[in-house]
Design an enzyme around this catalytic site. Structure first.
Site, PDB file in Angstrom:
ATOM      1  N   ASP A 136       0.491  -1.356  -0.194  1.00 55.48           N
ATOM      2  CA  ASP A 136      -0.083   0.144   0.187  1.00 55.48           C
ATOM      3  C   ASP A 136       0.805   1.213  -0.343  1.00 55.48           C
ATOM      4  O   ASP A 136       1.695   1.113  -0.266  1.00 55.48           O
ATOM      5  CB  ASP A 136      -0.603   0.394   1.397  1.00 55.48           C
ATOM      6  CG  ASP A 136      -2.374   0.614   0.864  1.00 55.48           C
ATOM      7  OD1 ASP A 136      -2.466   1.712   1.229  1.00 55.48           O
ATOM      8  OD2 ASP A 136      -3.480  -0.447   0.918  1.00 55.48           O
ATOM      9  N   ASP A 171      19.014  -3.054   5.949  1.00 53.77           N
ATOM     10  CA  ASP A 171      17.990  -2.761   6.556  1.00 53.77           C
ATOM     11  C   ASP A 171      17.122  -2.878   6.623  1.00 53.77           C
ATOM     12  O   ASP A 171      16.186  -1.700   6.968  1.00 53.77           O
ATOM     13  CB  ASP A 171      18.749  -1.375   6.442  1.00 53.77           C
ATOM     14  CG  ASP A 171      19.879  -0.607   7.571  1.00 53.77           C
ATOM     15  OD1 ASP A 171      20.916  -2.246   7.339  1.00 53.77           O
ATOM     16  OD2 ASP A 171      20.990  -0.067   7.074  1.00 53.77           O
ATOM     17  N   HIS A 195      -3.835   6.055   3.903  1.00 53.89           N
ATOM     18  CA  HIS A 195      -4.322   4.922   3.354  1.00 53.89           C
ATOM     19  C   HIS A 195      -4.426   3.414   3.896  1.00 53.89           C
ATOM     20  O   HIS A 195      -4.838   2.747   4.271  1.00 53.89           O
ATOM     21  CB  HIS A 195      -4.371   5.040   1.711  1.00 53.89           C
ATOM     22  CG  HIS A 195      -5.196   3.768   0.741  1.00 53.89           C
ATOM     23  ND1 HIS A 195      -4.948   2.942   0.838  1.00 53.89           N
ATOM     24  CD2 HIS A 195      -6.544   3.894   0.271  1.00 53.89           C
ATOM     25  CE1 HIS A 195      -5.909   2.157  -0.216  1.00 53.89           C
ATOM     26  NE2 HIS A 195      -6.790   2.831   0.380  1.00 53.89           N
ATOM     27  N   SER A 360     -11.070   0.113  -1.103  1.00 58.18           N
ATOM     28  CA  SER A 360     -10.102  -0.377  -0.122  1.00 58.18           C
ATOM     29  C   SER A 360      -9.940  -0.636   1.373  1.00 58.18           C
ATOM     30  O   SER A 360      -9.178  -1.072   2.240  1.00 58.18           O
ATOM     31  CB  SER A 360      -9.519   1.265  -0.008  1.00 58.18           C
ATOM     32  OG  SER A 360      -9.152   0.594  -1.367  1.00 58.18           O
TER      33      SER A 360
END
Ligand code: CA
Ligand code: CA
Ligand code: CA
Length: 418
Positions: A136, A171, A195, A360
């Protein structure tokens, strides 16, 4: 649980909620706003509270060079309400105003919910560990209600400039930022993460910390891997980033992926990446991409939701009276089920909370329950989890002829069905 799409029923929730689950709920200050988990028919939207509808973030092929064939093909962009500007890929976010929803005067109907407290009472604290990849815009993992929900790469040493675990990423403690090609790290909470942070809260915000909201996964077995593929104020990204994130997710132990984004442009490389994966993918069906009302994606597919693959679940958005939200895409072949997606209250950047509306938000409801079932029933395969979710929906006449199952997600049914 019995359900009805008739407004005005006075049924006071369900009777199987345990005292333990109820006390967990009462500890959460904003739980009354979470009709999706427990709808007693009294939910109303706070007057004056903003409700944003981030259009499903979109992905494009890099070789399109900033021109999105999808938008240009139909010229539908001009038909979209509010906030849309220009015709290039950098203007992808649509924000629907609060007033548009207010004028619809939706009346909450008791028990139009996923029966989350009832499911929690069954699942308790038992289960295997499950990692969910949220691919996302990034997640504000410093959020007060998410700190216990975030996956970290324990084989990596932070900040030494060395790829300690040899996975090809240096990392990568909090997953990877495929949008900027660097380790994902929150230095400043930014709305760019809203979001993804909202999606993450729906799945696994702490339900017992007496802060904020209750996420659907109430125990500590479910963790969220942060994979950022979308960026900018409007949440756009490339297929390549998504494909690489999918490969990272699987290699690092994720079993379920939430994909709350879409495009009308078919891309064989994305379809192949999902098809070749052993993970289960939960995809947002789409939000009225062409017009102001939902599209039938059987005729006008939105990808990845509309790929015809066994390991995809496509999710439409049902609102708190049990009807399909007018902005939700649908399709009896291309969309599997509906889940709550309208006026969903969840985490956003900077220790804040906000309503958002769209498929969503519906997709992570299903993602969360998939993880709950997969964790609780330790002998199940992911394909069996999918079957269980689809066969245990609450049938609603309003969804008949709209989604393949004719029903909405039910967590209690899913965890208890044989
Ligand atoms: Ca590494
Ligand atoms: Ca390192
Ligand atoms: Ca909480």
């Amino acid at each position: 649980m019995s359900t009805s799409s008739t407004a005005g029923t006075s049924t006071a929730g369900t009777s199987t909620t345990t005292a333990a689950a109820a006390s967990t709920l009462s500890a959460e200050p904003y739980f009354a706003k979470q009709w999706a988990l427990y709808n007693d028919g009294t939910f109303t939207v706070d007057s004056g509270t903003s409700n944003t509808m981030p259009e499903m973030p979109t992905i494009t092929k890099p070789e399109q060079g900033g021109t999105n064939n999808w938008n240009n093909r139909d010229g539908f962009r001009a038909q979209l309400p509010g906030g849309r500007t220009g015709g290039n890929t950098s203007s992808r976010t649509r924000r629907l105003s609060y007033t548009r929803y207010a004028t619809r005067q939706i009346t909450a109907v008791a028990d139009i919910d996923i029966d989350a407290p009832e499911a929690w009472a069954v699942v308790g604290d038992s289960g295997r560990d499950v990692v969910i990849a949220v691919i996302d815009t990034g997640i504000d993992y410093t959020h007060e209600d998410l700190s216990n929900a975030i996956w970290t790469n324990t084989k990596e040493v932070a900040g030494d400039g060395i790829d300690n675990d040899g996975n090809g990423y240096i990392d990568d403690i909090y997953g990877w930022d495929f949008y900027n090609n660097q380790a994902f790290k929150v230095t400043t909470s930014t709305s760019e993460y809203d979001h993804g942070t909202h999606v993450a809260g729906i799945i696994a915000a702490s339900a017992e910390n007496e802060v904020g909201i209750a996420g659907i996964n109430a125990n500590d077995h479910v963790k969220i891997m942060t994979l950022k593929v979308l960026g900018g104020n409007n949440g756009s990204g490339t297929t390549d980033a998504v494909v690489n994130a999918i490969k990272y997710a699987e290699s690092m132990g994720a079993s379920i992926c939430n994909l709350s984004f879409g495009t009308g442009t078919y891309d064989a490389s994305l379809e192949a990446a999902i098809k070749d994966s052993g993970m289960l993918f939960i995809c947002a069906a789409g939000n009225a991409t062409r017009t102001m009302t939902g599209d039938n994606t059987d005729n006008n597919p939105i990808y990845p939701a509309s790929f015809d693959l066994d390991n995809i679940i496509s999710v439409a958005n049902v609102t708190y009276d049990g009807t399909l939200d007018t902005t939700s895409d649908y399709g009896t072949t291309s969309v599997d089920l509906a889940a709550p997606g309208s006026y969903i209250y969840s985490t956003v950047s900077g220790n804040s909370y906000e309503y958002m509306t769209g498929t969503s938000m519906a997709a992570p409801m299903v993602t969360a329950v998939a993880a709950m079932v997969y964790s609780y029933q330790e002998d199940l395969s992911l394909s069996e989890v999918k079957d269980k979710l689809l066969s245990s929906v609450t049938k609603l006449t309003s969804l008949d002829g709209k989604v393949a199952t004719g029903g909405m997600l039910n967590a209690y049914n899913a965890v208890t069905s044989n």
